[in-house]
Design a protein around this motif. Sequence first.
Motif, PDB file in Angstrom:
ATOM      1  N   VAL A 129      15.335  78.356  29.819  1.00  0.00           N
ATOM      2  CA  VAL A 129      14.337  79.145  29.106  1.00  0.00           C
ATOM      3  C   VAL A 129      14.451  78.893  27.608  1.00  0.00           C
ATOM      4  O   VAL A 129      15.469  78.406  27.131  1.00  0.00           O
ATOM      5  CB  VAL A 129      14.478  80.661  29.407  1.00  0.00           C
ATOM      6  CG1 VAL A 129      14.194  80.958  30.877  1.00  0.00           C
ATOM      7  CG2 VAL A 129      15.845  81.183  29.005  1.00  0.00           C
ATOM      8  N   SER A 173      11.566  86.019  23.856  1.00  0.00           N
ATOM      9  CA  SER A 173      11.736  86.948  24.979  1.00  0.00           C
ATOM     10  C   SER A 173      10.775  88.115  24.830  1.00  0.00           C
ATOM     11  O   SER A 173      10.239  88.354  23.754  1.00  0.00           O
ATOM     12  CB  SER A 173      13.179  87.453  25.039  1.00  0.00           C
ATOM     13  OG  SER A 173      13.485  88.214  23.890  1.00  0.00           O
ATOM     14  N   PRO A 174      10.583  88.861  25.910  1.00  0.00           N
ATOM     15  CA  PRO A 174       9.728  90.042  25.829  1.00  0.00           C
ATOM     16  C   PRO A 174      10.312  91.057  24.849  1.00  0.00           C
ATOM     17  O   PRO A 174      11.530  91.148  24.684  1.00  0.00           O
ATOM     18  CB  PRO A 174       9.735  90.614  27.251  1.00  0.00           C
ATOM     19  CG  PRO A 174      10.417  89.617  28.107  1.00  0.00           C
ATOM     20  CD  PRO A 174      11.157  88.671  27.236  1.00  0.00           C
ATOM     21  N   LEU A 233       7.970  90.029  35.403  1.00  0.00           N
ATOM     22  CA  LEU A 233       8.182  89.145  34.250  1.00  0.00           C
ATOM     23  C   LEU A 233       7.613  87.755  34.514  1.00  0.00           C
ATOM     24  O   LEU A 233       6.990  87.154  33.636  1.00  0.00           O
ATOM     25  CB  LEU A 233       9.662  89.070  33.888  1.00  0.00           C
ATOM     26  CG  LEU A 233      10.231  90.348  33.260  1.00  0.00           C
ATOM     27  CD1 LEU A 233      11.753  90.257  33.164  1.00  0.00           C
ATOM     28  CD2 LEU A 233       9.613  90.601  31.890  1.00  0.00           C
ATOM     29  N   TRP A 284       6.899  84.887  31.750  1.00  0.00           N
ATOM     30  CA  TRP A 284       8.261  84.704  31.254  1.00  0.00           C
ATOM     31  C   TRP A 284       9.094  83.910  32.255  1.00  0.00           C
ATOM     32  O   TRP A 284       8.864  83.985  33.452  1.00  0.00           O
ATOM     33  CB  TRP A 284       8.935  86.057  31.001  1.00  0.00           C
ATOM     34  CG  TRP A 284       8.265  86.806  29.904  1.00  0.00           C
ATOM     35  CD1 TRP A 284       7.430  87.879  30.044  1.00  0.00           C
ATOM     36  CD2 TRP A 284       8.331  86.527  28.511  1.00  0.00           C
ATOM     37  NE1 TRP A 284       6.977  88.272  28.810  1.00  0.00           N
ATOM     38  CE2 TRP A 284       7.514  87.465  27.852  1.00  0.00           C
ATOM     39  CE3 TRP A 284       8.995  85.566  27.751  1.00  0.00           C
ATOM     40  CZ2 TRP A 284       7.352  87.474  26.466  1.00  0.00           C
ATOM     41  CZ3 TRP A 284       8.836  85.570  26.376  1.00  0.00           C
ATOM     42  CH2 TRP A 284       8.031  86.513  25.744  1.00  0.00           C
ATOM     43  N   VAL A 334      16.322  86.222  30.908  1.00  0.00           N
ATOM     44  CA  VAL A 334      14.895  86.177  30.609  1.00  0.00           C
ATOM     45  C   VAL A 334      14.647  85.464  29.286  1.00  0.00           C
ATOM     46  O   VAL A 334      15.334  85.717  28.295  1.00  0.00           O
ATOM     47  CB  VAL A 334      14.312  87.611  30.509  1.00  0.00           C
ATOM     48  CG1 VAL A 334      12.804  87.579  30.292  1.00  0.00           C
ATOM     49  CG2 VAL A 334      14.679  88.446  31.726  1.00  0.00           C
ATOM     50  N   GLY A 341      11.465  82.532  27.241  1.00  0.00           N
ATOM     51  CA  GLY A 341      10.191  81.831  27.333  1.00  0.00           C
ATOM     52  C   GLY A 341      10.287  80.661  28.294  1.00  0.00           C
ATOM     53  O   GLY A 341      11.366  80.132  28.549  1.00  0.00           O
TER      54      GLY A 341
END
Length: 175
Positions: free
Chosen positions: A10, A14-15, A112, A117, A150, A152
């Motif tokens: 990732v 991030s969120p 997610l 994500w 988690v 992108g």
Amino acid sequence: MLVRRSSSKVTDVSPTHAEIVSVVEAAGQLADHSGLRPWRVIEIRGDARDRVGDGFAKAEGKKGKDAEKHRQKARRAPLILAIVASLGSKKVPRWEQEAVASGVAHNISLLLDEAGWGVFWRTGSLTRTKAVRKAHRLEANEELLGWLYVGGLPERARKPRARSRVKVEQHLSSL
């Protein structure tokens, strides 16, 4: 659900906390014997991830450069969501309470993923070690089930890839 894939690589985005609040609220709306909600989620960002990595290292008796490898494992994503089963009921079996917490984790993962994500689930024997429990500040009645990493999605991961489908006849039967 048919196109969901784990994303073990990732990016560093991030969120937001507000997005995670919304996801956790939705994820918690699942079947739950007696409505106990026997779970919680620990949001871990930034340098707090080093606390997790240090817990990994301590659990395995590692120091120095070996400990740094564990810190890097905890920094594989900009956000870690630790999934915790909070076991309090004598009426509802422990396995059911852990199943609810696992269901929340899976719902979070699906939500997610749907929001675009990258998410991957990690578990293992370290979840039940004293050092890792301490790093997460767990209560006596709590068990760490695992972590959702988690971040992108890298550009290459945004392209749909063929995925083998479940052979339903191997998993579905009738009486």
